[in-house]
Design an enzyme around this catalytic site. Structure first.
Site, PDB file in Angstrom:
ATOM      1  N   ASP A 124       0.853  -1.194   0.000  1.00 14.19           N
ATOM      2  CA  ASP A 124       0.000   0.000   0.000  1.00 14.19           C
ATOM      3  C   ASP A 124       0.896   1.254   0.000  1.00 14.19           C
ATOM      4  O   ASP A 124       2.092   1.160  -0.220  1.00 14.19           O
ATOM      5  CB  ASP A 124      -0.924  -0.005   1.225  1.00 14.19           C
ATOM      6  CG  ASP A 124      -0.158  -0.193   2.535  1.00 14.19           C
ATOM      7  OD1 ASP A 124       1.093  -0.139   2.511  1.00 14.19           O
ATOM      8  OD2 ASP A 124      -0.803  -0.389   3.573  1.00 14.19           O
ATOM      9  N   ASP A 125       0.305   2.394   0.243  1.00 16.33           N
ATOM     10  CA  ASP A 125       1.088   3.636   0.186  1.00 16.33           C
ATOM     11  C   ASP A 125       1.749   3.942   1.519  1.00 16.33           C
ATOM     12  O   ASP A 125       1.668   5.059   2.025  1.00 16.33           O
ATOM     13  CB  ASP A 125       0.190   4.797  -0.268  1.00 16.33           C
ATOM     14  CG  ASP A 125      -0.197   4.619  -1.719  1.00 16.33           C
ATOM     15  OD1 ASP A 125       0.645   4.098  -2.473  1.00 16.33           O
ATOM     16  OD2 ASP A 125      -1.327   4.969  -2.077  1.00 16.33           O
TER      17      ASP A 125
END
Ligand code: 6R9
Length: 718
Positions: A588-589
């Site tokens: 994910d980020d």
């Protein structure tokens, strides 16, 4: 399905000693085929281990999966419960399709974690055993507390907190460096049922304010200043600014308890707000050193810890009492093969989950002797850790790959220097230079004989760092527990059991008892056998977090909706032909810088708060020591020219808003960012540009303006 993977692997005969060719491995050099190198524990180690063979692990693991209630209630019974839990050991809804996510363990059981850490151990005869050793930043400054002394101090703080009106369920923010008062405060909160929220003392005033505003604490506990390395950090100034900030949001802090640390700052130089601020040393010793325990339900909250997610606002991860207690204690005991004679040192700060579960709760629940180190690991030089290991005869040493890599780099530099000096010595120019050469052999000039088990956490450990840790630090005799887990999981999830498994450098190996890791594809379908995909967990475990404070919906959306029926970890993972797990990093980020989790969105929002920054996109980029570095693409508002001053100012903005550890390593000026026609930033392309993999940009045809990429590449080296 997991059991099949394990069953099918060809288990190495236990106690076969090290694989001979590993002995020939030269420092830090990677072998041709990393995956097939097995490192076995020695026969002596396995013979004395808590879990001594793969077969024993299999038996215990099988039981933990087939009869979790029986498995965990047997372990839980070793703790003190004022009242035993109700009918169900575990009551869960782990599938969003069946309604609200709910995880409960030992519900109805009445206990107290502080009582189990201290009073219970003292009753068992450990009163005079050292609970905490403290080693100061300056060599020579140290102290220790036995279990009885620790209990007395915890009670004094608990009585003070009660006196100022802190009650069961109230939040207390703790912003302290690594001094004994940090675990003391945590335990004092636990004793009276208050919910501590420790904020890492490297976070900025704004980050601290955000947390104060979110959990509205009854008190903030801090210290006037601390020295880490040569640098004094004025913590009280940061707290003052944070309290002022949160007052603007309508959240006031009535009490600020300040520990006086004269080594870092004089009392009279500390800024003071009369009526609100109070010196720890002026009040705490006046309180009685006994304090009755507040008995709480197993599902009452123990602490809140904020962590970064893929969107801007930090998430308040909430852990409760009973399950967390049982889980951290058990994982500590098995993953480190803990024995009562061990001296244990974890280099993590209590501001992170590792310091909660494996500096404070897990070890103390086991009656262990824990070392708390205040300073920087390379102060006054890169040999400090091994100096401390020898001084206290540390037997279990738990740290992060980033520290291993940085000490390895210093060690490597010394190797070259040493070789040079040896040449000088051969030329008989100066014998004293050679003596100096010995002195700077940071690792090998210390004995390290007391070490028995090593541990790693925070990010994947690359095989060459693993080997250096194993061969050089551990003299090829200490197994490494590469523990994969998260703030959310409370305790170890995938981890070697040092006496049981043959290890593969860089692999976290197999699941802990009761944990069912699964690897799923993009559609959420479980993949079997050798594969790569998203790492999820099936079914709950006692140490799992129960919610995100004040936002149960975000809890479900982030962790349980991406792949219905599972907890989604946010990590990628590969399982090899033998069933070993290899963590491949966040999908994910979230960026992992030196083992610290940082949301790209947090850094972006700090950057765009700068009046001259129009837009920012942040990606992670490989970094030799930190694991990942922060690489920021920045678009300035119209007509503002690029300049070195502006670059520095942007970095400073991030330092101020989040903390120094989140400062971008690189600002890349971007006249425009690559976006799809719907306006979504294509980070895939930015990651490739940041990594200079320009021939791997992939399909850019869906970009609204493909020229942007060309411009960015041209500006790459500006
Ligand atoms: C305990 C802790 C969690 C993230 C996690 C993962 C990474 C932690 C790891 C590891 C590979 C290991 N991570 N341990 N990756 N091998 N042994 O660090 O908690 O700060 O919440 O970070 O760290 O990416 O998702 P937290």
């Amino acid at each position: 399905s997991y059991l099949r993977h394990v069953d099918s692997r060809k288990l190495m005969p236990n106690g076969a000693g090290h694989i001979p060719h590993l002995k020939a491995v030269i420092l830090g050099e990677a072998l041709a085929s990393e995956e097939d190198d097995l490192v076995l524990p020695s026969k002596e180690f396995s013979d004395q281990a808590n879990v001594h063979s793969p077969e024993q692990y299999m038996e215990m693991y099988k039981r933990s999966i087939e009869d979790p209630d029986g498995f965990w209630s047997e372990i839980a019974s070793q703790f003190y419960w004022k009242q035993k839990w109700g009918e169900k050991v575990c009551d869960e809804n782990f599938d969003v399709r069946d309604g609200k996510i709910k995880i409960e363990w030992f519900k109805g059981g009445i206990t107290n974690v502080c009582y189990n850490c201290l009073d219970r151990n003292i009753e068992a005869g450990l009163g005079d055993k050292v609970a905490l050793y403290w080693e100061g930043n300056e060599p020579g400054l140290d102290g220790s507390l036995t279990y009885s002394q620790l209990l007395n101090q915890v009670c004094q703080v608990a009585n003070y907190l009660k006196d100022i009106g802190v009650k069961k369920g109230d939040a207390v923010i703790v912003y302290l460096p690594m001094i004994n008062e940090l675990p003391i405060t945590m335990l004092a909160c636990a004793r009276i049922g208050a919910v501590h929220s420790v904020v890492f003392a490297g976070f900025s005033a704004e980050s601290l304010a955000q947390r104060i505003t979110d959990c509205k604490p009854k008190a903030v506990i801090t210290c006037n200043a601390v020295r880490r390395g040569t640098k004094p950090i004025l913590l009280k100034d940061i707290v003052d600014a944070a309290i002022n900030d949160s007052a603007k949001d309508g959240v006031s802090v009535d009490v600020c308890l300040v520990y006086d640390n004269p080594v870092a700052l004089k009392r009279e130089d500390t800024k003071w707000t009369q009526g609100r601020d109070i010196w720890w040393q002026d009040v705490i010793p006046k309180y009685p050193s006994t304090c009755p325990v507040e008995w709480v339900d197993a599902e009452d909250p123990l602490f809140l810890l904020y962590t970064s997610g893929s969107t801007g606002k930090p998430k308040g991860v909430l852990h409760t009492t009973g399950g967390y207690m049982v889980y951290t204690a058990t994982t500590f005991k098995y993953a480190f093969d803990y024995k009562p004679s061990d001296i244990y040192w974890c280099t993590a700060d209590c501001g992170w989950i590792t310091g909660h579960s494996y500096v404070t709760y897990g070890p103390l629940l086991n009656g262990a002797t824990v070392l708390v180190y205040e300073g920087a690991p390379n102060y006054p030089d890169a040999g400090r850790c091994w100096d401390i290991v020898d001084k206290y005869k540390v037997s279990i040493f738990y740290t992060a790959p980033t520290l291993v890599r940085s000490l390895m780099r210093d060690g490597e530099a010394v190797r070259y220097l040493y070789a040079l000096m040896f040449t000088v010595y051969l030329c008989e120019i100066d014998l004293r230079i050679n003596a100096f050469g010995f002195w700077i052999r940071y690792v090998t000039r210390y004995s390290r004989k007391s070490l028995r088990v090593l541990g790693s956490v925070g990010e994947p450990i690359n095989p060459s760092a693993w080997r250096w840790f194993y061969n050089v630090v551990g003299d090829s005799r200490c197994p490494i527990s590469d523990t994969w887990w998260q703030t959310e999981t409370g305790g170890f999830m995938i981890t070697p059991l040092p006496g049981a498994w043959a290890q593969k450098p860089g692999s976290a190996t197999f699941p802990f008892f009761g944990i069912q890791p699964v690897i799923v594809d993009e559609k959420g379908v479980e993949i079997d056998g050798e594969c790569s995909g998203y790492l999820c967990i099936k079914k709950s475990w006692p140490g799992a977090f129960r919610t995100l404070y004040g936002d149960h919906e975000r809890y479900e959306t982030t962790y349980f909706k991406p792949f219905a029926g599972y907890y989604f970890s946010g990590d990628g993972c590969r399982r090899d032909k033998d069933g070993y797990h290899w963590l491949t990093g966040r999908v994910d980020d979230v960026i992992n810088v030196s083992g610290h989790r940082i949301g790209t969105a947090e850094v972006e929002s700090a950057l765009v708060s700068h009046p001259q920054c129009a837009e920012a996109a942040v990606v992670g980029v490989e970094h030799e020591v930190k694991g990942q570095g922060i690489y920021a693409f920045v678009t300035l508002v119209d007509s503002v020219p690029y300049s070195e001053d502006l670059r520095k100012d942007l970095i400073l903005t991030v330092r101020k808003q989040i903390g120094a550890f989140a400062a971008p390593d690189k600002i890349h000026w971007a006249p425009g960012l690559p976006k799809t026609r719907s306006g979504k930033i294509m980070r895939r392309i930015l990651r490739k540009i940041a990594a200079r993999q320009l021939d791997e940009l992939g399909d850019t045809s869906t970009l609204a303006d493909p020229n942007v990429v060309k411009q960015l590449i041209e500006l790459s080296d500006s």
